[in-house]
Design an enzyme around this catalytic site. Structure first.
Site, PDB file in Angstrom:
ATOM      1  CG  HIS A 159       1.672   5.363   6.636  1.00 37.63           C
ATOM      2  ND1 HIS A 159       0.979   5.287   5.452  1.00 37.63           N
ATOM      3  CD2 HIS A 159       1.475   4.178   7.262  1.00 37.63           C
ATOM      4  CE1 HIS A 159       0.402   4.096   5.356  1.00 37.63           C
ATOM      5  NE2 HIS A 159       0.671   3.409   6.447  1.00 37.63           N
ATOM      6  CE  LYS A 178      -3.401  -1.978   3.098  1.00 35.50           C
ATOM      7  NZ  LYS A 178      -4.085  -1.698   4.360  1.00 35.50           N
ATOM      8  CG  HIS A 191      -2.239   6.830   3.783  1.00 33.88           C
ATOM      9  ND1 HIS A 191      -2.622   7.264   5.023  1.00 33.88           N
ATOM     10  CD2 HIS A 191      -2.408   5.484   3.783  1.00 33.88           C
ATOM     11  CE1 HIS A 191      -3.018   6.239   5.744  1.00 33.88           C
ATOM     12  NE2 HIS A 191      -2.891   5.138   5.018  1.00 33.88           N
TER      13      HIS A 191
END
Length: 572
Positions: free
Chosen positions: A136, A130, A133
RNA sequence: GCACCCGUAGCUCAGUUGGAUAGAGCGUUGGUUUCCGAAACCAAAGGCCAGAGGUUCGAGUCCUCUCGGGUGCACCA
């Protein structure tokens, strides 16, 4: 376990605080450690204050009487004690204050400490497959800042990136890959392809029950430990993802001592299960293996194995904790992880407690609030995300425009724009108290004025500029006539408080304290060089004295910015 | 339903472990550049600290309740 860090030599205002505490402790017949020095509300009242209420009873007089008595009795070198009502205030001799603060600020170990503590900081920990974004951002930025701060305080710091590279989600991913995967797309943009698979899996899962079944089988194959096609695929995904993450970390200037995914603890899971059994804490419930935690005041049991025999998040975290303890014998292990996982940490600490692992007390969840979008919670599945790279790119783009407008003649504008943009993003995150939720607002993140990273960077660059123009070797502080410095009290006090701010930032795991201390320093600094012109005064002795202040200010800002992870360009 | 986190200026946030007259930035209004960088500086306006009780010399800070927002609560991580 000690949590306080004693500097090698008290520096900054600590130098005076220690003396005040010692004298006060003698006068009141108390331990110096119990005396907390506060800050007077009015700066004119002095640098430190002690409200006398709590000591008055023991001294058998009223608080104002005690304050007056102490003010008259105390004799502390270079410190003048005065009583205002029940408050005992301490004013440091300006000359002496300037000398102590400037000389400490000019040493490399300003605001440092020396301790042999081993501190592990686990932070960032994104999930493979993933994109990183904005969600994080907090763990990454806060964790990295705390790690640097503990290091500066003299701890042996171990940074661990606990990559989410294991678990049933990878069964799903592999299952999706086997059905729809395209090697071509994967090569072109690995994360995008993996994300697409992930999203598609969840979209079609409800309508097609064979998907979930395949995913379950895939994860079982993964966990079987046998080298097979599934494992190969998983390893491939992992490598591609890590390469992407590395790019983001490089921009933040972050490195890890260990990038150990959950999978790293794979061969320790069996031993862990055995250990839990030996400790007699496990039991079966609906086919799953659980640890009951009601004796620890937690109603929800901790699941350590599913009914179909695979491990869970908690299992792997337990194995990781135990392995780290055996490997590092840490004094503290900080998990910089979102507040939504509070229960998980309570549970897994409670499991260790039930097993008699007293070292679990050294582990601490350092929670932080959620980043949300105005439209709602972030959701990778729903496509409601803002990529971390996207945030950085836009910030840098704006910074580029700002540099172009304000300082078009600068060399290496691109590198400076990168520093300013990244600095703005990082500082914006550290400006908020950890626990509070943050609503992501582009305008705010991309602001370069006021209480922002670029403001601090600007102050630093101004100092650099003055020093560059002075173009001379700095005179030693002992050959400088500090009596020439008339103003600057506010600046010296602000700089002098940095050691305390850094210490408290570590103790409370709260970078906002350092962030605000730096803003205060920068603000006092800007006022200082506005009012006290350094160059061109025609008085060389005065110039040298003020130059020393600018040097100390620059070093202090550089130190603080470095600890926060905000780059400090010399021009911008 | 239960548990935890949050509620301070129009907006975004600080608030020194319970102390003095609650502070910054943005925004608004006004001022500062023949002078080391105006990403700056100076000033003004802006507050019933969500609400109600309580604890005590003293509460934005601690306790209880209410309201509002967020998060979590068994086989995801």
């Amino acid at each position: 376990m000690a949590t306080h860090s004693a500097p090698k030599q008290p520096n900054g205002l600590d130098f005076f605080a220690d003396a005040i505490r010692a004298a006060l402790a003698t006068a009141l017949d108390l331990e110096p450690a119990v005396l907390v020095l506060e800050r007077p509300r009015e700066e004119a009242h002095g640098e430190f204050a002690v409200p006398c209420f709590r000591f008055a009873k023991a001294a058998a007089c009223s608080p104002p009487q005690l304050a007056a008595k102490l003010a008259a009795e105390l004799h502390i070198a270079d410190v003048c004690a005065t009583a205002i009502g029940p408050f005992l205030n301490f004013q440091i001799d300006p000359q002496r204050l300037a000398y102590v603060v400037l000389s400490s600020a000019l040493t490399a170990d300003f605001a440092s400490g020396q301790q042999g503590l081993t501190t592990i900081v686990e932070f960032s920990s994104p999930n493979i497959a993933k994109p990183m974004h904005v969600g994080h951002m907090r763990t990454t930025v806060i964790g990295a800042a705390l790690a640097r701060i503990f290091q500066h305080l003299g701890h042996k710091v171990i940074r661990i990136n606990h990559i989410g590279d294991w678990g049933s989600q990878f069964g799903k991913l592999v299952a999706a890959w086997q059905r729809w995967g395209s090697e071509e797309n994967l090569q072109a943009d690995p994360i995008a392809e993996l994300l697409q698979l992930y999203v598609r899996f969840h979209a079609e899962e409800a309508a097609d029950s064979s998907l979930a079944a395949d995913a379950k089988i895939a994860f079982q194959k993964l966990e079987s430990g046998v080298e097979n096609e599934t494992r190969k695929t998983w390893r491939h995904f992992t490598e591609l993802s890590l390469r992407e993450f590395e790019r983001v970390y490089a921009r933040f200037g972050i490195t890890f001592d260990f990038v150990r995914g959950e999978s790293w603890y794979e061969d320790k899971l069996e031993a862990l299960s055995q250990w839990l059994d030996e400790c007699g804490v496990t039991e079966l419930s609906d086919g799953a293996t659980i640890v009951n935690l009601e004796s620890e005041g937690i109603k929800t049991p901790c699941l350590v194995k599913t009914a179909h025999g695979t491990t869970l998040y908690a299992t792997r975290d337990l194995a990781a904790a135990k392995s780290r303890w055996e490997e590092f014998h840490f004094d503290q292990l900080l998990y910089v992880v979102g507040a939504e996982q509070t229960l998980h940490f309570q549970q897994f600490k409670a499991v260790l407690k039930r097993c008699g692992a007293t070292w679990q007390e050294r582990m601490e969840h350092v929670p932080f609030g959620l980043i949300r979008l105005a439209e709602g919670k972030l959701s990778t599945r729903a496509g409601r995300v803002i990529g971390l790279s996207e945030v950085l790119d836009r910030a840098v783009e704006l910074a580029r425009a700002a540099v172009e407008e304000k300082n078009p003649q600068l060399p290496n504008k691109e590198a400076i724009a990168e520093m300013v943009g990244v600095g703005a993003v990082v500082f914006h995150d550290l400006k908020h108290q950890r626990q509070k939720d943050v609503v992501f607002d582009w305008d705010e993140v991309l602001s370069f004025e006021g209480d922002t990273g670029p403001y601090l960077q600007y102050s630093h660059a101004r100092c650099c500029s003055i020093l560059r123009k002075a173009d001379r070797a700095l005179t030693s502080i002992d050959s400088i006539d500090l009596t020439l410095l008339e103003g600057g009290q506010e600046l010296f006090v602000a700089m002098g408080r940095l050691p305390q701010a850094i210490r408290e930032t570590g103790q409370k795991r709260e970078p906002v304290l350092l962030a605000h201390a730096l803003l205060k320093i920068a603000s006092a600094g800007n006022a200082y060089y506005r009012e006290n012109r350094v160059l061109g005064t025609g008085d060389l002795a005065l110039e040298n004295a003020r130059l020393l202040v600018i040097q100390a200010l620059r070093d202090t800002l550089a130190l603080g910015l470095g600890l926060l992870g905000v780059p400090a360009p010399e021009q911008m």
